[in-house]
Scaffold this active site. Structure first.
Site, short mmCIF file in Angstrom:
data_model
loop_
_atom_site.label_atom_id
_atom_site.label_comp_id
_atom_site.label_asym_id
_atom_site.label_seq_id
_atom_site.Cartn_x
_atom_site.Cartn_y
_atom_site.Cartn_z
N ARG A 255 -2.45 -7.06 10.42
CA ARG A 255 -2.51 -5.70 9.89
C ARG A 255 -1.44 -4.89 10.59
O ARG A 255 -0.76 -5.40 11.49
CB ARG A 255 -3.91 -5.08 9.98
CG ARG A 255 -4.85 -5.59 11.03
CD ARG A 255 -4.45 -5.27 12.43
NE ARG A 255 -4.16 -3.85 12.59
CZ ARG A 255 -3.38 -3.35 13.49
NH1 ARG A 255 -2.78 -4.13 14.38
NH2 ARG A 255 -3.15 -2.06 13.58
N ARG B 78 -2.79 -4.90 -0.10
CA ARG B 78 -3.21 -3.61 0.48
C ARG B 78 -2.29 -2.53 -0.09
O ARG B 78 -1.08 -2.74 -0.17
CB ARG B 78 -3.14 -3.63 2.03
CG ARG B 78 -4.21 -4.54 2.65
CD ARG B 78 -4.28 -4.35 4.16
NE ARG B 78 -4.98 -3.13 4.53
CZ ARG B 78 -5.05 -2.68 5.78
NH1 ARG B 78 -4.45 -3.32 6.76
NH2 ARG B 78 -5.73 -1.57 6.06
N ASP C 7 1.94 4.38 8.04
CA ASP C 7 1.94 3.38 6.96
C ASP C 7 2.86 3.78 5.82
O ASP C 7 3.30 2.93 5.04
CB ASP C 7 0.52 3.15 6.45
CG ASP C 7 -0.27 2.40 7.51
OD1 ASP C 7 -0.75 3.05 8.46
OD2 ASP C 7 -0.35 1.16 7.41
N LYS D 25 -3.62 5.70 9.94
CA LYS D 25 -5.04 5.36 10.10
C LYS D 25 -5.92 6.60 10.04
O LYS D 25 -5.60 7.64 10.62
CB LYS D 25 -5.21 4.63 11.43
CG LYS D 25 -6.61 4.19 11.78
CD LYS D 25 -7.28 3.38 10.71
CE LYS D 25 -6.47 2.19 10.25
NZ LYS D 25 -6.94 1.60 8.98
O1 MRU Z 1 -5.61 -0.71 8.74
P1 MRU Z 1 -4.52 -1.09 9.72
O2 MRU Z 1 -5.04 -1.64 10.99
O3 MRU Z 1 -3.48 -1.99 9.06
O4 MRU Z 1 -3.81 0.28 10.03
C1 MRU Z 1 -2.71 0.30 10.91
C2 MRU Z 1 -2.14 1.64 11.15
O5 MRU Z 1 -2.61 2.64 10.61
C3 MRU Z 1 -0.91 1.73 12.01
O6 MRU Z 1 -0.87 2.92 12.73
C4 MRU Z 1 0.33 1.68 11.10
O7 MRU Z 1 0.27 0.59 10.22
C5 MRU Z 1 1.59 1.60 11.89
S1 MRU Z 1 1.80 0.05 12.68
C6 MRU Z 1 3.26 0.08 13.54
#
Ligand code: MRU
Length: 331
Positions: A46, A80, A219, A230
């Site tokens: 992830r 996703r 993201d 997140k």
């Molecule tokens: O749901 P996840 O664990 O994939 O979410 C990850 C995040 O929100 C991270 O902060 C984001 O992907 C940046 S990773 C460098």
């Protein structure tokens, strides 16, 4: 332990299974596009950049398996919805395919770009932080979300090599606890001072003056500087603004989506209710209760002090400065 999130071995994709951390170090192996899809969707891997690298190698494996590559591209893109790095990497692989370039070389280039990018982001952040040492981060934008250094964590790793020691506060990050189980795990593995706090403690510690800056990953960044990250990042940004604490977003430019005018257009993933209704193998809510579980939220551009990329630090006004960055880039 040296953390290696992903590697290709004998045309199989070996991924550190992040669902099992911190208690168990085990690996998930993917040999088909279906297994790669599963690894991304179920969060074996992830974090936006790592999702992109996984998809790139997944496309290569699928090509070796004789699949129709456009079908794989459309299929993996649905794993996703929020992190744009997924389609960014898939599109790069499709371009290489149509231009009859070597797909393994392209996947390796995407992987190497992640390492170089994070190193550059870390150096920019170290300069930005100056004498600030007490940093809060939310979720995991670390090595485990990338292939090296992480984005938000890169100053901590690079700083340590330079003799700069940061004190990191890691938000627990409900519901999946990426802060508690992943960020704390990796920082401890590399000897970095980390303290876990629950998400609802951030305001308390900011009010006490214990936090000097917030750094998170993201993201997707929209063209106006709104940022998807997140769930809970929005809360942190509001509190940080209230206490005049700088809020830095660490991100590769591959996470910036100039096709979306604002954060309102970023698709937000809704995940399964069980992530909220149970923890540690135990049900924590009454049977049949209604649940909402958006995995990400949108932090408005005006809560962000700067967006730190491998190409430099971008300040407000983001609409103008992001456009300029991409115009310069396409010259
Ligand atoms: O749901 P996840 O664990 O994939 O979410 C990850 C995040 O929100 C991270 O902060 C984001 O992907 C940046 S990773 C460098």
């Amino acid at each position: 332990m040296d953390i290696i999130t992903i590697r290709l071995s004998d045309n199989k994709l070996i991924m550190l299974d992040q669902r099992k951390l911190p208690g168990e170090i085990s690996y998930y192996t993917a040999k088909t596009k279906e297994q790669v899809f599963y690894a991304i969707k179920e969060m074996v891997v992830r974090g936006a950049p790592l999702i992109g690298v996984t998809a790139a190698y997944g496309m290569y494996i699928s090509y070796l398996n004789g699949d129709k590559l456009q079908v794989t591209a459309d299929y993996l893109a649905k794993a996703r919805p929020t992190a744009v790095n997924l389609t960014w990497a898939i599109d790069k692989m499709m371009t290489a395919y149509y231009e009859e370039r070597d797909l393994l070389d392209q996947a390796k280039a995407i992987h190497q770009e992640d390492v170089d990018t994070n190193f550059a982001i870390g150096n920019y952040l170290i300069k930005l932080l100056g004498s600030k040492r007490n940093i809060l981060t939310h979720c995991n934008a670390g090595i485990l979300a990338t292939t090296k250094y992480g984005t938000a964590t890169s100053p901590f790793y690079i700083g340590k090599e330079m003799g700069i020691n940061y004190k990191v506060y890691a938000d627990e990050t409900r519901p999946r606890l990426q802060g508690a189980s992943l960020t704390a795990f990796e920082l401890m593995e590399y000897g970095i001072d980390v303290t876990v706090i629950t998400d609802n403690m951030a305001a308390h510690f900011m009010s006490k003056g214990l936090i000097e800056a917030v750094i998170t990953g993201c993201d997707r960044v929209a063209a106006n500087g709104d940022v998807a990250n997140k769930i809970g990042t929005l809360n942190v940004s509001i509190i940080a603004k209230y206490y005049n604490i700088p809020m830095y977003i660490a991100t590769p430019t591959s996470t910036i989506d100039m096709s979306l005018e604002s954060g309102k257009l970023i698709p937000i993933e809704e995940r399964e209710p069980w992530e909220v209704t149970s923890r540690f193998g135990k049900q924590t809510t009454p049977d049949g209760v209604k649940v909402l579980n958006p995995a990400f939220d949108i932090t408005p551009a005006n809560n962000i002090t700067a967006i730190v990329t491998e190409k430099g630090v971008i300040y407000p006004p983001f609409t103008k400065n992001l456009r300029e960055l991409f115009l310069i880039d396409s010259d």
